[in-house]
Design a protein around this motif. Structure first.
Motif, PDB file in Angstrom:
ATOM      1  N   SER A 194       0.829  -1.206   0.000  1.00 52.78           N
ATOM      2  CA  SER A 194       0.000   0.000   0.000  1.00 52.78           C
ATOM      3  C   SER A 194       0.862   1.254   0.000  1.00 52.78           C
ATOM      4  O   SER A 194       0.602   2.206  -0.746  1.00 52.78           O
ATOM      5  N   LEU A 195       1.897   1.267   0.837  1.00 51.78           N
ATOM      6  CA  LEU A 195       2.770   2.435   0.907  1.00 51.78           C
ATOM      7  C   LEU A 195       3.598   2.590  -0.363  1.00 51.78           C
ATOM      8  O   LEU A 195       3.825   3.715  -0.832  1.00 51.78           O
ATOM      9  N   ALA A 196       4.034   1.471  -0.934  1.00 55.04           N
ATOM     10  CA  ALA A 196       4.786   1.549  -2.199  1.00 55.04           C
ATOM     11  C   ALA A 196       3.911   2.154  -3.289  1.00 55.04           C
ATOM     12  O   ALA A 196       4.355   3.016  -4.069  1.00 55.04           O
ATOM     13  N   GLY A 197       2.650   1.728  -3.350  1.00 53.74           N
ATOM     14  CA  GLY A 197       1.730   2.284  -4.339  1.00 53.74           C
ATOM     15  C   GLY A 197       1.460   3.752  -4.112  1.00 53.74           C
ATOM     16  O   GLY A 197       1.389   4.548  -5.061  1.00 53.74           O
ATOM     17  N   ALA A 198       1.331   4.146  -2.832  1.00 51.59           N
ATOM     18  CA  ALA A 198       1.086   5.559  -2.507  1.00 51.59           C
ATOM     19  C   ALA A 198       2.274   6.429  -2.906  1.00 51.59           C
ATOM     20  O   ALA A 198       2.106   7.549  -3.395  1.00 51.59           O
ATOM     21  N   LEU A 199       3.502   5.910  -2.714  1.00 54.77           N
ATOM     22  CA  LEU A 199       4.697   6.653  -3.116  1.00 54.77           C
ATOM     23  C   LEU A 199       4.737   6.856  -4.628  1.00 54.77           C
ATOM     24  O   LEU A 199       5.061   7.945  -5.118  1.00 54.77           O
ATOM     25  N   GLU A 200       4.431   5.789  -5.365  1.00 56.84           N
ATOM     26  CA  GLU A 200       4.432   5.901  -6.833  1.00 56.84           C
ATOM     27  C   GLU A 200       3.427   6.944  -7.300  1.00 56.84           C
ATOM     28  O   GLU A 200       3.701   7.720  -8.221  1.00 56.84           O
ATOM     29  N   THR A 201       2.275   6.956  -6.668  1.00 56.41           N
ATOM     30  CA  THR A 201       1.246   7.926  -7.042  1.00 56.41           C
ATOM     31  C   THR A 201       1.673   9.342  -6.667  1.00 56.41           C
ATOM     32  O   THR A 201       1.536  10.288  -7.464  1.00 56.41           O
ATOM     33  N   GLN A 202       2.201   9.488  -5.474  1.00 55.36           N
ATOM     34  CA  GLN A 202       2.567  10.807  -4.964  1.00 55.36           C
ATOM     35  C   GLN A 202       3.665  11.463  -5.799  1.00 55.36           C
ATOM     36  O   GLN A 202       3.627  12.661  -6.067  1.00 55.36           O
ATOM     37  N   PHE A 203       4.643  10.652  -6.242  1.00 55.96           N
ATOM     38  CA  PHE A 203       5.786  11.196  -6.979  1.00 55.96           C
ATOM     39  C   PHE A 203       5.767  10.757  -8.447  1.00 55.96           C
ATOM     40  O   PHE A 203       6.814  10.622  -9.071  1.00 55.96           O
ATOM     41  N   LYS A 204       4.586  10.558  -8.995  1.00 56.64           N
ATOM     42  CA  LYS A 204       4.461  10.011 -10.349  1.00 56.64           C
ATOM     43  C   LYS A 204       5.094  10.893 -11.423  1.00 56.64           C
ATOM     44  O   LYS A 204       5.471  10.405 -12.494  1.00 56.64           O
ATOM     45  N   ASP A 205       5.216  12.169 -11.171  1.00 59.27           N
ATOM     46  CA  ASP A 205       5.771  13.087 -12.168  1.00 59.27           C
ATOM     47  C   ASP A 205       7.269  13.314 -12.001  1.00 59.27           C
ATOM     48  O   ASP A 205       7.830  14.228 -12.611  1.00 59.27           O
ATOM     49  N   HIS A 206       7.901  12.481 -11.210  1.00 62.81           N
ATOM     50  CA  HIS A 206       9.318  12.707 -10.896  1.00 62.81           C
ATOM     51  C   HIS A 206      10.147  11.465 -11.245  1.00 62.81           C
ATOM     52  O   HIS A 206      10.239  10.525 -10.453  1.00 62.81           O
ATOM     53  N   PRO A 207      10.756  11.469 -12.432  1.00 61.41           N
ATOM     54  CA  PRO A 207      11.516  10.294 -12.888  1.00 61.41           C
ATOM     55  C   PRO A 207      12.773  10.038 -12.072  1.00 61.41           C
ATOM     56  O   PRO A 207      13.391   8.989 -12.223  1.00 61.41           O
ATOM     57  N   GLN A 208      13.161  10.997 -11.204  1.00 64.54           N
ATOM     58  CA  GLN A 208      14.328  10.760 -10.357  1.00 64.54           C
ATOM     59  C   GLN A 208      14.059   9.679  -9.315  1.00 64.54           C
ATOM     60  O   GLN A 208      14.982   9.195  -8.672  1.00 64.54           O
ATOM     61  N   LEU A 209      12.783   9.311  -9.136  1.00 60.97           N
ATOM     62  CA  LEU A 209      12.415   8.309  -8.130  1.00 60.97           C
ATOM     63  C   LEU A 209      11.926   7.032  -8.793  1.00 60.97           C
ATOM     64  O   LEU A 209      11.059   7.063  -9.664  1.00 60.97           O
TER      65      LEU A 209
END
Length: 346
Positions: free
Chosen positions: A137-152
């Motif tokens: 759940s947290l991994a998915g939330a991180l991907e969503t939160q920083f979806k516009d940042h290819p550095q992550l």
């Protein structure tokens, strides 16, 4: 924005209002400070990773929610089975980034990013971040939160079960750094995996229990806290205690205070030149009973008491020495002396 030139590669310092750096005060000695335009920077010969952060406008990172808010939005509670205690304090983030000397373009492996509080600080410092999170759940939330940042890049996996080095360090030409708010219950396992990787990792900065941090960084022969992990830490690294982290700065608050520690890893040519498997087999046997003499403990791996007594004398130690009496270097000497002896039981 200012460029500081004093080496073959410029170092970049962004002004306080740029949004790039979690720490805005920098100290550079003997550097020439010059002003330059964003266009000049774009035309300079710099790596792609550096160009991603060397610009006049801020990186538009999303605001990180407080962990309580993220968990409420996801409809879940902290999971004790995963050792989840989420960092709340921004000064701890600043101190962690500073301890790792995170520079624009650095590749950082973040273990246990949780709700992204430290992740944001690493991205603000200009790092490329691979965040390894076991909680789906947290991994998915991180991907969503920083979806516009290819550095992550977010990897949903259990870090201590990663078996292949190439999964951790894909196609890296330079050493990476590891930064982690480690769940207290995986500290030893994670460090056993990370510490031998000095050819690929330059620095490991972790938050662990205060007691464990003191044991890793301060325990020396004669101390009650001197254990096999103390020998292992000094075998593979130079440890440094950075700061205490009060338990009230986590959610939920753990039972004990934490601390930030930094390990400067040794490349393989600086590690003692012994077989690690055989060496740590000896260390494990040596500490099987801390109150007994080494000449008795090492019988469990086939060395008779007379051989151990003689080897101890050869390296300048008392024949009645106990496990906590020897430094890491003396254990290396003991191992080498015993390996050269053929007098083994059986």
């Amino acid at each position: 924005m200012a460029v500081f030139v004093g080496a073959s590669v410029p170092t970049f310092c962004f002004e306080k209002d740029s949004g790039f750096c979690v720490q805005t005060k920098f100290s550079f000695r003997n550097h020439l400070r010059i002003r330059t335009s964003p266009q000049t920077l774009r035309n300079s010969h710099q790596s792609l990773a550096a160009r991603l952060v060397c610009r006049a406008e801020p990186i538009n990172l999303p605001k990180v929610e407080r962990p309580q808010e993220t968990l409420k939005r996801l409809g879940q509670e902290p999971k004790p089975s995963l050792g989840q205690n989420f960092l709340l304090d921004q000064q701890v983030v600043i101190d962690t980034v500073k301890a790792g000397n995170i520079q624009p373009g650095d590749h950082v492996i973040e273990v246990g990013p949780g709700t992204g509080v430290l992740t944001r600080g690493l991205l603000e410092a200009g790092a490329r971040v691979t965040a390894v999170e076991k909680d789906k759940s947290l991994a998915g939330a991180l991907e969503t939160q920083f979806k516009d940042h290819p550095q992550l890049q977010v990897v949903c996996d259990d870090f201590v079960r990663w078996r292949k080095k190439q999964r951790l360090l894909p196609n890296e030409m330079e050493k990476v750094k590891v930064v982690a708010n480690l769940p207290y219950n995986i500290t030893s396992d994670a460090l056993k995996r990370l510490l031998p990787m000095g050819d690929d990792i330059s620095d490991v900065v972790v938050m662990v229990q205060l007691e464990a941090a003191q044991r890793f960084t301060s325990a020396s022969p004669g101390d009650g806290d001197y254990r096999p992990i103390s020998v292992r830490v000094h075998f593979y690294s130079t440890p440094e205690f950075v700061r205490k982290v009060d338990k009230s700065l986590y959610y939920p608050a753990p039972a004990v205070d934490g601390a930030i520690i930094r390990f400067k890893l040794k490349p393989s040519n600086e590690v003692p030149q012994v077989d690690p498997l055989e060496f740590f087999k000896l260390i494990g046997a040596a500490f099987v009973s801390k109150r007994k003499m080494l000449r008795n403990n090492l019988a469990s791996i086939g060395y008779n008491a007379a051989t151990v007594r003689e080897a101890l004398q050869q390296i300048g130690m008392s024949p009645t020495a106990r496990p906590a009496d020897l430094t890491m270097e003396k254990y290396v000497e003991l191992h080498q002396t015993l390996q050269s002896s053929s007098a083994r039981v059986g």
